[in-house]
Write a protein that holds these residues in place. Structure first.
Motif, PDB file in Angstrom:
ATOM      1  N   GLY A 397       0.692  -1.300   0.075  1.00 21.78           N
ATOM      2  CA  GLY A 397      -0.058   0.233   0.018  1.00 21.78           C
ATOM      3  C   GLY A 397       0.632   1.238  -0.010  1.00 21.78           C
ATOM      4  N   ASN A 398       2.162   1.264   0.108  1.00 21.48           N
ATOM      5  CA  ASN A 398       3.150   2.437   0.176  1.00 21.48           C
ATOM      6  C   ASN A 398       2.933   2.973  -1.323  1.00 21.48           C
ATOM      7  N   ASN A 434      -1.452   3.996   3.783  1.00 16.11           N
ATOM      8  CA  ASN A 434      -2.662   4.647   4.114  1.00 16.11           C
ATOM      9  C   ASN A 434      -2.747   5.144   5.582  1.00 16.11           C
ATOM     10  N   GLU A 435      -1.317   5.360   6.258  1.00 16.14           N
ATOM     11  CA  GLU A 435      -1.399   5.852   7.569  1.00 16.14           C
ATOM     12  C   GLU A 435      -0.932   7.124   7.813  1.00 16.14           C
ATOM     13  N   LEU A 472       2.861  17.438   6.135  1.00 15.49           N
ATOM     14  CA  LEU A 472       2.739  15.878   6.741  1.00 15.49           C
ATOM     15  C   LEU A 472       1.271  15.631   6.933  1.00 15.49           C
ATOM     16  N   GLY A 473       0.774  14.505   6.741  1.00 17.87           N
ATOM     17  CA  GLY A 473      -0.739  14.240   6.777  1.00 17.87           C
ATOM     18  C   GLY A 473      -0.806  12.969   7.676  1.00 17.87           C
ATOM     19  N   ASP A 474      -1.732  13.189   8.474  1.00 21.34           N
ATOM     20  CA  ASP A 474      -2.218  11.854   9.363  1.00 21.34           C
ATOM     21  C   ASP A 474      -3.520  11.404   8.882  1.00 21.34           C
ATOM     22  N   LEU A 475      -3.254  10.102   8.025  1.00 22.62           N
ATOM     23  CA  LEU A 475      -4.542   9.530   7.578  1.00 22.62           C
ATOM     24  C   LEU A 475      -5.191   8.495   8.191  1.00 22.62           C
ATOM     25  N   GLN A 476      -4.880   8.113   9.623  1.00 22.94           N
ATOM     26  CA  GLN A 476      -5.365   6.876  10.393  1.00 22.94           C
ATOM     27  C   GLN A 476      -6.624   7.330  11.112  1.00 22.94           C
ATOM     28  N   LEU A 477      -6.772   8.766  11.071  1.00 23.82           N
ATOM     29  CA  LEU A 477      -8.022   9.400  11.959  1.00 23.82           C
ATOM     30  C   LEU A 477      -9.171   9.330  11.067  1.00 23.82           C
ATOM     31  N   PRO A 480      -9.042  12.606   8.714  1.00 24.37           N
ATOM     32  CA  PRO A 480      -7.683  13.114   8.536  1.00 24.37           C
ATOM     33  C   PRO A 480      -7.308  14.562   8.459  1.00 24.37           C
ATOM     34  N   TYR A 481      -6.144  14.867   9.018  1.00 22.95           N
ATOM     35  CA  TYR A 481      -5.590  16.302   8.698  1.00 22.95           C
ATOM     36  C   TYR A 481      -4.165  16.325   8.134  1.00 22.95           C
ATOM     37  N   LYS A 482      -3.949  17.456   7.748  1.00 25.51           N
ATOM     38  CA  LYS A 482      -2.493  17.645   7.467  1.00 25.51           C
ATOM     39  C   LYS A 482      -1.893  18.911   8.237  1.00 25.51           C
ATOM     40  N   VAL A 483      -0.677  19.028   8.328  1.00 24.47           N
ATOM     41  CA  VAL A 483       0.370  20.041   8.873  1.00 24.47           C
ATOM     42  C   VAL A 483       1.089  20.737   7.890  1.00 24.47           C
ATOM     43  N   SER A 484       0.821  21.843   7.443  1.00 21.48           N
ATOM     44  CA  SER A 484       1.964  22.441   6.474  1.00 21.48           C
ATOM     45  C   SER A 484       2.995  23.604   6.736  1.00 21.48           C
ATOM     46  N   SER A 485       4.029  23.656   6.265  1.00 20.36           N
ATOM     47  CA  SER A 485       4.728  24.584   6.705  1.00 20.36           C
ATOM     48  C   SER A 485       5.764  25.124   5.448  1.00 20.36           C
ATOM     49  N   GLY A 486       6.696  26.027   5.459  1.00 20.41           N
ATOM     50  CA  GLY A 486       7.082  26.268   4.243  1.00 20.41           C
ATOM     51  C   GLY A 486       8.242  27.814   4.474  1.00 20.41           C
ATOM     52  N   VAL A 487       8.861  28.002   3.476  1.00 20.01           N
ATOM     53  CA  VAL A 487       9.717  29.311   3.611  1.00 20.01           C
ATOM     54  C   VAL A 487       9.997  29.595   2.277  1.00 20.01           C
ATOM     55  N   GLY A 488      10.067  31.020   1.868  1.00 15.24           N
ATOM     56  CA  GLY A 488      10.159  31.491   0.709  1.00 15.24           C
ATOM     57  C   GLY A 488      11.100  32.769   0.804  1.00 15.24           C
ATOM     58  N   GLN A 489      11.901  33.086  -0.295  1.00 17.46           N
ATOM     59  CA  GLN A 489      12.895  34.218  -0.261  1.00 17.46           C
ATOM     60  C   GLN A 489      13.057  34.955  -1.559  1.00 17.46           C
TER      61      GLN A 489
END
Length: 896
Positions: A397-398, A434-435, A472-477, A480-489
C-alpha cells in the motif's frame, strides 16, 4: 632565418663580456653621423660596450646613418636608424640585439605541414613592431553554446607558463614578437594546440568543443590541473557532472549532491536522509544555490535521489573554507550548482531510462548564434517497484513518486550585454500504507544581466526567488488532517569585478526578503470537522555590502582579503510574548504581549564578516595555504531530528533567537607529483560557533505558538584533519580521502531545564570521528569503464537510557544524558560498469549502458537505534536499517 639567428645567439652569448662594459640600457649615443654605414655604427657600439648585434650582413648593405645625436638611448637611435628601412629589431636580453627584415619575418618561420586552422596570427606581419613585449588578448568560448569560458587555461610552451580566462572568457598576455606553441584547455572540453605568430599587439577568439572519446580516462578535478596548488582558495572543490556520471549510483540515478559526500570533510547522517554535514555543521548551515537561487531541499524521496538533473547541470562547486566575501548567509559551506546553457548553434537532446525513473533534456538555438534554450524533465515510477518486486508486508500500500522540470534561457543581446533566466519546479509525495503522507515541493527562479564594461571590468545584476513548501498528513484518523509549513525568499544582488595584472577586485551588495510559514493544520476531507489552526507568518530582511580582492603579490605569495557587512531585521505585523526573566522559560512565565504593526522593526542584528586567505608557494608543485572567515547566519532550521524532514521548521532570528556566528581557521599543505597526475593535500581546521540552536528535552515543536520556550542557544566547536590523494590522469583515476573530525556542543542555560548534559560538552548527532572514502574509475578498453566507491565511517551518536523506572506497570527508560552512545559503524561498497556503444568522432546518436550494484555485500547499516518501553523487562534496543540488501540497477543513456 630568425630561428637560426636566435640559436647562434645562445652560443655567442658566452663571448659577451658583460662585466666589462655597458648593457643596452646604459648605452648613450653622443655623435654626429654623416652617411656612415649602419654596420660600422653597430661595430663601434660593440667595441665600446658589452652589447652584441646579430644580423645577416646582406640585410644591412647600403643602409647608412646620418644625423646628430646627443645623449640618445640605443632604443631611440635604433628606432631612427630603421625607420625608413625594412629592418626591425628585437632586444633578446639586456646585452643582445637581433635585427631582422619586417616583411620576411613570416616567411622565415617554419610553417611546413601547418593548416590555416592550426595557426593564429597576432598583429600585422608586414609591419611588425619593435623588439619589445606586446599585449596579446583573446576570448575563449564554448563552441557548442558560444558561452565565454571561465577558468580556461592558455599555456605558452616556450614560456612554461600561461594564464586563465576571467568570467568573460577574456585573457591577456605580454609576449615578445616571435613564434610560440600555445595550448588552450578547459575541463570536459577538447584541448586545442596552436602555433601562434606574434608580430604586434592584437587579439583572437578560440572555441573549444566537447571531448567525445577519452582514451586515457576522465579528469576528476575542475579548473586548471594545478589549481589546488596555485589557486589561493583552500577547502574548495569543483566536480564536473561528466565525472559524477561515472560513479556508481543508487538504482542508477546520478546524485550530484551525494557525490560531494565522497570528499573529505563532507558527510551525511545516513541513507535516506537529506542534507549535508560539512566540517561539523548542521544541514541548515549550507547555502546551496542553483544558478544563484537558494535551494532548501536538495533531494527527492528523502535523500535517495538528487533534485538536480545530471543532463542539465554543468558543474558543482563546494566551498568549505576560505569563502570569498561575495558569498555568505550560511555558517558551514556554500555549494554552487550551475545549469548548462543550451547550444546556440544546433538542436540536440539526451536522457536516460532507468529502473525507477527516466529523464530527458532538449536544447537548441532560439536565434542561431545569439540565444538558446535548454529544458530537462524527470519522472519516477517507484510505485512499480512496490507493487511488482518488493513483497514486504510492511510496504504493502505504500506509494512514492517525484517529478521535476528545469529550464534555462540564454541571450547574447550584444557583444557586451548578456541575459540568462533559469527556472526549476519539483514535487515529491510519499504515502505509508494509508497511515501517513509526506509531500513537498520546490519552486526556483533566477535572472541575471551581465555587462562587459571593458576587457577588465565586468558587472552583473541578478534576481532570484525560492519557495519551499511541505506537508505532513495523518491518514489514520476518521477525520484525517495535514500540517503544512514553508519558507520563501527573494534575492536582489549587484556585483562588479575588475581584473588587473595582479588584482581581481570584486565588490557589490544585495538584499534578501524572507517569508516564514511556521505551521498550519487543516482537514483533508471536504466535510472535515478539524478546526483550522495557523501560526502567524514571519517576515525578515537581510542585506549586505562586500568587497573582496584576490592579490597576486608575486610568484610566491598570494592573498585574498575580503570584508562583508551584513544587516538583518525582523519586522511586523507580529505579536511578541514577554516572559519574566532574561530568557523565555515556561509558558507559565508569560507576562505580556508586544504588538508590532506592518513593516515595524522588531529586532535588528548586524556584524562585520572578515575573510582572509594566504598562499605561499614552496615551488611549482608545492604550496602552503591558510584561511580565516567569520560568517553570520540569520535563519535557522528548528528540528528534533538529524536531517531535513517535513517535521522541520524554518525560522529567522527574532526577538529572542539570535543569529549564529561561526569563526573558522584552516591551514593546509598541497603537493602535486608527475606533472599534476597525482594531487595530495592535508588540511586542518578549527571552527568556533556561538548561538547554536538546540531544543530542550521533551520539546514540542509542531504548531507551538510559544516555540521560543522550547529552544536554547549555546556554543559549538568542530575541528578536524582532512587528507586527500587524487589521481586525475590516465586510465586509472580516482581519489582516497580520510577525515578525522569532532563536532561538539555545549548548552548551559540559566536553569536545569535549559541545560543539556549538565552544561558539559557533548557530541552532536552527526559527530563521526573517522571517515574513509575510496573512489576510482578504470578505463578497461575504449568501450568499458569500471568504477567503484567504498565508504566507512564511525557510527553517529544516539541517546541510551542509563536506567529505568516503573510507570503504570511499564518500565520506562530514564535518559540522563544526550548522545551518550553510538550506533554501529557504517561501511558500504558500490560497483558500476559502463559500456560506451558509440566511439565515432562524428555521429548522430551516442549511447551507453550503465550496470551498477549499490551496497554490494548487502550491509544492513543502522540508520538509528531506538528503545521501546516494556512491561516485563528493561527497555529493548532496536536497530533501523534503511537499506539492508544489495540494489542492482541498469540505465540506458542516450544523446543526439
Amino acid at each position: 632565418m630568425l630561428r637560426i639567428l636566435l640559436l647562434k645567439l645562445t652560443v655567442f652569448t658566452f663571448l659577451s663580456f658583460h662585466s666589462f662594459g655597458q648593457q643596452i640600457s646604459d648605452v648613450r649615443i653622443d655623435k654626429k653621423f654623416e652617411s656612415e654605414l649602419l654596420t660600422d655604427v653597430l661595430s663601434q657600439i660593440e667595441a665600446n660596450s658589452s652589447v652584441k648585434f646579430f644580423y645577416d650582413p646582406s640585410w644591412l648593405e647600403n643602409v647608412r646613418v646620418s644625423g646628430e645625436y646627443t645623449d640618445t638611448s640605443l632604443r631611440s637611435a635604433l628606432e631612427d636608424w630603421t625607420a625608413n628601412t625594412r629592418l626591425n629589431y628585437h632586444f633578446y636580453d639586456a646585452f643582445n640585439v637581433v635585427l631582422y627584415l619586417r616583411s620576411d619575418l613570416l616567411s622565415t618561420l617554419n610553417l611546413a605541414g601547418l593548416k590555416d586552422t592550426d595557426v593564429i596570427i597576432v598583429g600585422d606581419s608586414t609591419n611588425a613592431v619593435s623588439g619589445t613585449a606586446v599585449s596579446v588578448r583573446g576570448t575563449i568560448r564554448n563552441g557548442q553554446t558560444n558561452e565565454p569560458l571561465l577558468g580556461a587555461s592558455v599555456y605558452v610552451d616556450e614560456l612554461a607558463s600561461g594564464t586563465v580566462t576571467n568570467a568573460a572568457g577574456r585573457f591577456s598576455l605580454q609576449l615578445l614578437p616571435g613564434d610560440y606553441h600555445v595550448r588552450v584547455s578547459h575541463v570536459t572540453l577538447q584541448q586545442e594546440a596552436k602555433r601562434m605568430f606574434v608580430f604586434g599587439p592584437g587579439e583572437f577568439q578560440l572555441d573549444l568543443y566537447e571531448k567525445t572519446i577519452q582514451l586515457e580516462g576522465v579528469t576528476i578535478a575542475g579548473q586548471a590541473p594545478d589549481i589546488n596548488v596555485k589557486g589561493i582558495q583552500m577547502g574548495t572543490v569543483q566536480l564536473q557532472v561528466e565525472d559524477v556520471k561515472k560513479l556508481p549510483a543508487f538504482l542508477g540515478e546520478v546524485d550530484i549532491i551525494k557525490s560531494l559526500t565522497l570528499l573529505p570533510g563532507v558527510s551525511t547522517v545516513g541513507e535516506g536522509t537529506t542534507g549535508l554535514n560539512v566540517r561539523g555543521g548542521t544541514a541548515d548551515q549550507n547555502l546551496i544555490l542553483l544558478d544563484k537561487a537558494p535551494v532548501y531541499n536538495t533531494s527527492h524521496l528523502f535523500g535517495f535521489f538528487s533534485i538536480f538533473s545530471p543532463d542539465a547541470t554543468d558543474d558543482v562547486t563546494i566551498y568549505k573554507a576560505g569563502i570569498p566575501a561575495n558569498l555568505g548567509s550560511r555558517a558551514s559551506s556554500v555549494v554552487e550548482v550551475k545549469q548548462k546553457s543550451g547550444s546556440k548553434e544546433k538542436f540536440g537532446s539526451q536522457g536516460g531510462i532507468g529502473l525507477v525513473a527516466s529523464r530527458v533534456m532538449a536544447e537548441g538555438p532560439i536565434k542561431e548564434g545569439k540565444s538558446s534554450f535548454i529544458v530537462a524533465a524527470r519522472k519516477s515510477y517507484v510505485n512499480y517497484l512496490f507493487d511488482t518486486f518488493i513483497k514486504v508486508e510492511e510496504l504493502v500500500g505504500n506509494k512514492a513518486g517525484f517529478w521535476d522540470l528545469s529550464g534555462k534561457l540564454d541571450f547574447s543581446l550584444s557583444d557586451r550585454l548578456s541575459l540568462t533566466a533559469s527556472g526549476y519546479v519539483s514535487k515529491d509525495n510519499f504515502t505509508i500504507a494509508n497511515e501517513s503522507s509526506f509531500d513537498y515541493q520546490n519552486g526556483l527562479g533566477s535572472a541575471e544581466l551581465g555587462y562587459v564594461f571593458s576587457e577588465n571590468l565586468l558587472g552583473g545584476l541578478s534576481v532570484a526567488y525560492s519557495d519551499y513548501q511541505y506537508q505532513l498528513g495523518d491518514l489514520q484518523l476518521a477525520d484525517p488532517y495535514k500540517v503544512s509549513s514553508g519558507v520563501g525568499q527573494l534575492d536582489i544582488k549587484a556585483d562588479v569585478t575588475r581584473y588587473t595584472e595582479r588584482h581581481a577586485l570584486q565588490f557589490g551588495g544585495g538584499t534578501t526578503f524572507y517569508g516564514f510559514k511556521p505551521g498550519e493544520r487543516s482537514g483533508i476531507n471536504a466535510d472535515t470537522q478539524i478546526t483550522p489552526v495557523a501560526l502567524p507568518e514571519q517576515q525578515s530582511q537581510e542585506s549586505f555590502l562586500y568587497a573582496n580582492d584576490e592579490i597576486n603579490l608575486n610568484d610566491t605569495w598570494s592573498v585574498m582579503a575580503g570584508l562583508r557587512y551584513s544587516m538583518y531585521r525582523s519586522y511586523g505585523p507580529a505579536d511578541v510574548f514577554v516572559y519574566s526573566g532574561e530568557r523565555p522559560g515556561r509558558t507559565s512565565t508569560l507576562t505580556d504581549t508586544l504588538q508590532y504593526s506592518g513593516n515595524e522593526t522588531i529586532k535588528n542584528y548586524s556584524g562585520l564578516e572578515p575573510r582572509l586567505s594566504f598562499r605561499y608557494s614552496l615551488d611549482d608543485e608545492t604550496s602552503l595555504k591558510a584561511s580565516y572567515n567569520r560568517i553570520y547566519q540569520y535563519i535557522h532550521l528548528v528540528s528534533n531530528t538529524t536531517a531535513i524532514t517535513p517535521y522541520d521548521i524554518w525560522m529567522g532570528s527574532n526577538y529572542y533567537l539570535m543569529p549564529l556566528i561561526a569563526d573558522q581557521f584552516s591551514i593546509g599543505y598541497f603537493k602535486n607529483y608527475e606533472d599534476n597526475t597525482w594531487e595530495t593535500s592535508a588540511e586542518i581546521y578549527f571552527k568556533d560557533i556561538d548561538n547554536l540552536v538546540d531544543y530542550k528535552d521533551g520539546a514540542d515543536l509542531v504548531l507551538n505558538p510559544t516555540l521560543e520556550t522550547e529552544l536554547i542557544q549555546g556554543k559549538g566547536m568542530a575541528y578536524g584533519l582532512e587528507l586527500l590523494v587524487k589521481r586525475s590522469k590516465g586510465k586509472l583515476n580516482g581519489w582516497a580521502s580520510y577525515t578525522y573530525s569532532r563536532t561538539l556542543r555545549k548548552m548551559e542555560g540559566a536553569d536545569r531545564e535549559s541545560t543539556i548534559n549538565k552544561g558539559n560538552w557533548f557530541p552532536s548527532y552527526y559527530d563521526k570521528p573517522h571517515d574513509l572514502t575510496l573512489s576510482g574509475s578504470y578505463k578497461v578498453t575504449r568501450r568499458w569503464t569500471i568504477s567503484s566507491n567504498f565508504t566507512y565511517s564511525t557510527g553517529r551518536p544516539f541517546s541510551v537510557p542509563e536506567n529505568g523506572f516503573l510507570f503504570d506497570g511499564v518500565l520506562v527508560g530514564n535518559y540522563t544524558e544526550r548522545n551518550n552512545g553510538r550506533i554501529p559503524d557504517y561501511h558500504r561498497l558500490d560497483l558500476a560498469f559502463t559500456l560506451d556503444t558509440s566511439l565515432k568522432i562524428k555521429k548522430l546518436w551516442e549511447s551507453s549502458w550503465t550496470f551498477a550494484v549499490y551496497n554490494v555485500y548487502g550491509r544492513k547499516n543502522a540508520y538509528s537505534v531506538f528503545f521501546k518501553d516494556t512491561a516485563d523487562a528493561r527497555p529493548t534496543a532496536y536497530k533501523l536499517a534503511i537499506l539492508g540488501a544489495a540494489f542492482p540497477s541498469i540505465t540506458y543513456n542516450f544523446k543526439f
